[in-house]
Design an enzyme around this catalytic site. Structure first.
Site, PDB file in Angstrom:
ATOM      1  N   GLY A 196      84.469  67.145  19.642  1.00 49.22           N
ATOM      2  CA  GLY A 196      85.607  67.984  19.963  1.00 49.22           C
ATOM      3  C   GLY A 196      86.473  68.306  18.758  1.00 49.22           C
ATOM      4  O   GLY A 196      86.192  67.890  17.630  1.00 49.22           O
ATOM      5  N   SER A 197      87.564  69.024  19.004  1.00 48.97           N
ATOM      6  CA  SER A 197      88.406  69.515  17.915  1.00 48.97           C
ATOM      7  C   SER A 197      89.244  68.420  17.269  1.00 48.97           C
ATOM      8  O   SER A 197      89.489  68.444  16.061  1.00 48.97           O
ATOM      9  CB  SER A 197      89.321  70.636  18.426  1.00 48.97           C
ATOM     10  OG  SER A 197      90.146  70.178  19.494  1.00 48.97           O
ATOM     11  N   THR A 198      89.695  67.444  18.044  1.00 47.91           N
ATOM     12  CA  THR A 198      90.546  66.395  17.481  1.00 47.91           C
ATOM     13  C   THR A 198      89.748  65.434  16.605  1.00 47.91           C
ATOM     14  O   THR A 198      90.264  64.904  15.613  1.00 47.91           O
ATOM     15  CB  THR A 198      91.252  65.616  18.609  1.00 47.91           C
ATOM     16  OG1 THR A 198      91.888  66.552  19.482  1.00 47.91           O
ATOM     17  CG2 THR A 198      92.320  64.679  18.054  1.00 47.91           C
ATOM     18  N   ASP A 258      87.288  58.804  20.177  1.00 51.59           N
ATOM     19  CA  ASP A 258      86.928  60.097  20.776  1.00 51.59           C
ATOM     20  C   ASP A 258      88.173  60.766  21.337  1.00 51.59           C
ATOM     21  O   ASP A 258      89.205  60.121  21.548  1.00 51.59           O
ATOM     22  CB  ASP A 258      85.900  59.886  21.897  1.00 51.59           C
ATOM     23  CG  ASP A 258      85.023  61.103  22.142  1.00 51.59           C
ATOM     24  OD1 ASP A 258      85.363  62.204  21.632  1.00 51.59           O
ATOM     25  OD2 ASP A 258      83.999  60.967  22.836  1.00 51.59           O
ATOM     26  N   ASP A 260      90.150  65.485  27.345  1.00 53.31           N
ATOM     27  CA  ASP A 260      90.764  66.705  27.880  1.00 53.31           C
ATOM     28  C   ASP A 260      92.047  66.376  28.631  1.00 53.31           C
ATOM     29  O   ASP A 260      92.966  67.191  28.689  1.00 53.31           O
ATOM     30  CB  ASP A 260      89.784  67.422  28.806  1.00 53.31           C
ATOM     31  CG  ASP A 260      88.530  67.852  28.073  1.00 53.31           C
ATOM     32  OD1 ASP A 260      88.663  68.522  27.031  1.00 53.31           O
ATOM     33  OD2 ASP A 260      87.418  67.514  28.517  1.00 53.31           O
ATOM     34  N   GLY A 265      84.549  66.063  28.547  1.00 55.96           N
ATOM     35  CA  GLY A 265      83.408  66.935  28.772  1.00 55.96           C
ATOM     36  C   GLY A 265      83.719  68.412  28.724  1.00 55.96           C
ATOM     37  O   GLY A 265      82.867  69.241  29.011  1.00 55.96           O
ATOM     38  N   GLY A 300      83.940  70.041  26.163  1.00 52.87           N
ATOM     39  CA  GLY A 300      83.032  70.546  25.141  1.00 52.87           C
ATOM     40  C   GLY A 300      81.567  70.338  25.468  1.00 52.87           C
ATOM     41  O   GLY A 300      80.692  70.689  24.671  1.00 52.87           O
ATOM     42  N   GLU A 348      78.838  60.960  25.012  1.00 53.13           N
ATOM     43  CA  GLU A 348      80.132  60.343  24.719  1.00 53.13           C
ATOM     44  C   GLU A 348      80.315  59.061  25.530  1.00 53.13           C
ATOM     45  O   GLU A 348      80.786  58.044  25.011  1.00 53.13           O
ATOM     46  CB  GLU A 348      81.265  61.327  25.035  1.00 53.13           C
ATOM     47  CG  GLU A 348      81.365  62.476  24.056  1.00 53.13           C
ATOM     48  CD  GLU A 348      82.395  63.511  24.460  1.00 53.13           C
ATOM     49  OE1 GLU A 348      82.865  64.244  23.584  1.00 53.13           O
ATOM     50  OE2 GLU A 348      82.733  63.586  25.666  1.00 53.13           O
ATOM     51  N   LYS A 369      97.604  66.819  26.344  1.00 52.12           N
ATOM     52  CA  LYS A 369      96.588  66.126  27.141  1.00 52.12           C
ATOM     53  C   LYS A 369      97.150  64.932  27.905  1.00 52.12           C
ATOM     54  O   LYS A 369      96.419  64.265  28.639  1.00 52.12           O
ATOM     55  CB  LYS A 369      95.456  65.637  26.209  1.00 52.12           C
ATOM     56  CG  LYS A 369      94.929  66.697  25.244  1.00 52.12           C
ATOM     57  CD  LYS A 369      94.356  67.888  25.967  1.00 52.12           C
ATOM     58  CE  LYS A 369      93.895  68.974  25.005  1.00 52.12           C
ATOM     59  NZ  LYS A 369      92.793  68.547  24.144  1.00 52.12           N
TER      60      LYS A 369
END
Length: 277
Positions: A71-73, A126, A129, A140, A142, A148, A166
């Site tokens: 993911g982006s983070t 990790d 969302d 999930g 992404g 994961e 989030k």
């Protein structure tokens, strides 16, 4: 409010081709709206970075095997991990949760491994969302939920990083796209019907954006997004959905995370641990 326009001509073999374009009427406050949106986006990115750096600094030590999320983070977490490895000469082995994570590990020159060689991890980091008050997660968005969850389950410590958007008291408060459920392709219709019948709401096949047809996971499966109608006993629901033939895994992570780091709007980092019963 102003309206501007222009007309241009281009020489063509058969004569002149008329090229016309008109600038639309734009409200005077449009520029301010754009700047506000850009500022909010920048703030969210900075919050992701703050959370990622805090988690890596607090949980990564020398001679560890680390699960790298997706993911982006997580991009910021890998940036910081690589920085620490270089500066402190750390011996770190990384196990990815997706193709994206694998590429990030390789691009940063980190040591890549897998669960065959390292089935027990020291820590997994990790994103999520959505995170509720009990550290129950929806993951999930992404499309990487199965790998994961496998990697997180192999870690002694599972740490979550996210920005302030989030953070929720209850699942569904912030995240409106539902709970992802990875399914065997041939089973997506019966699984969707069963989920809706037993738990309410609707479970829709996730369609791809840059390809025709549905999203296909790294495991060559489909994803249903279950938009639930009300709060549930997430532990029971997670188990029940997983028992439906054709379901591979759900995006509900119940009782797995031991700490969450939230980058906040004011530049601080908020830490949440599970409630002590």
């Amino acid at each position: 409010m102003t309206l501007q326009g222009w007309v241009s001509f281009k020489k063509h073999a058969a004569g002149f081709v008329y090229l016309a374009s008109r600038r639309l009427a734009v409200p005077n406050n449009y520029k301010h709206v754009c700047l506000f949106s850009q500022s909010a986006a920048n703030m969210a990115e900075e919050a992701k970075k703050l959370a990622a750096y805090a988690a890596v600094d607090n949980h990564i030590q020398n001679n560890q095997v680390v699960g790298v999320g997706s993911g982006s983070t997580i991009v910021y977490a890998v940036d910081r991990l690589a920085e620490r490895v270089r500066q402190e000469k750390l011996n770190i082995v990384c196990v990815p949760t997706s193709f994206q994570a694998r590429q990030l590990i390789l691009q940063h020159g980190l040591t890549l491994s897998d669960l065959d060689r390292h089935p027990e991890l020291d820590v997994a980091i990790d994103g999520a969302d959505e995170v509720d008050k009990d550290l129950t997660l929806i993951k999930g968005g992404g499309g990487c939920l199965t790998q994961e969850k496998i990697v997180a389950s192999c870690a002694k410590h599972f740490v979550v990083i996210a920005d302030y958007r989030k953070d929720s008291k209850a699942l569904g408060q912030q995240w409106k796209k539902g709970v992802p459920v990875e399914v065997i392709p041939m089973a997506h219709v019966p699984v969707s019907r069963t989920i809706a019948k037993r738990f309410g709401g609707e479970a829709n096949l996730r369609m791809a954006v840059s390809k025709a047809g549905p999203v296909v996971t790294d495991n060559s499966n489909f994803i249903l997004d279950w938009k639930f109608e009300h709060a549930q006993n997430w532990k029971e629901v997670n188990t029940a959905i997983k028992m439906i033939p054709g379901v591979v895994e759900t995006g509900l992570f119940v009782g797995m995370a031991e700490r969450a780091y939230f980058g906040m709007e004011d530049g601080s980092v908020q830490v949440r641990d599970p409630a002590v019963n």
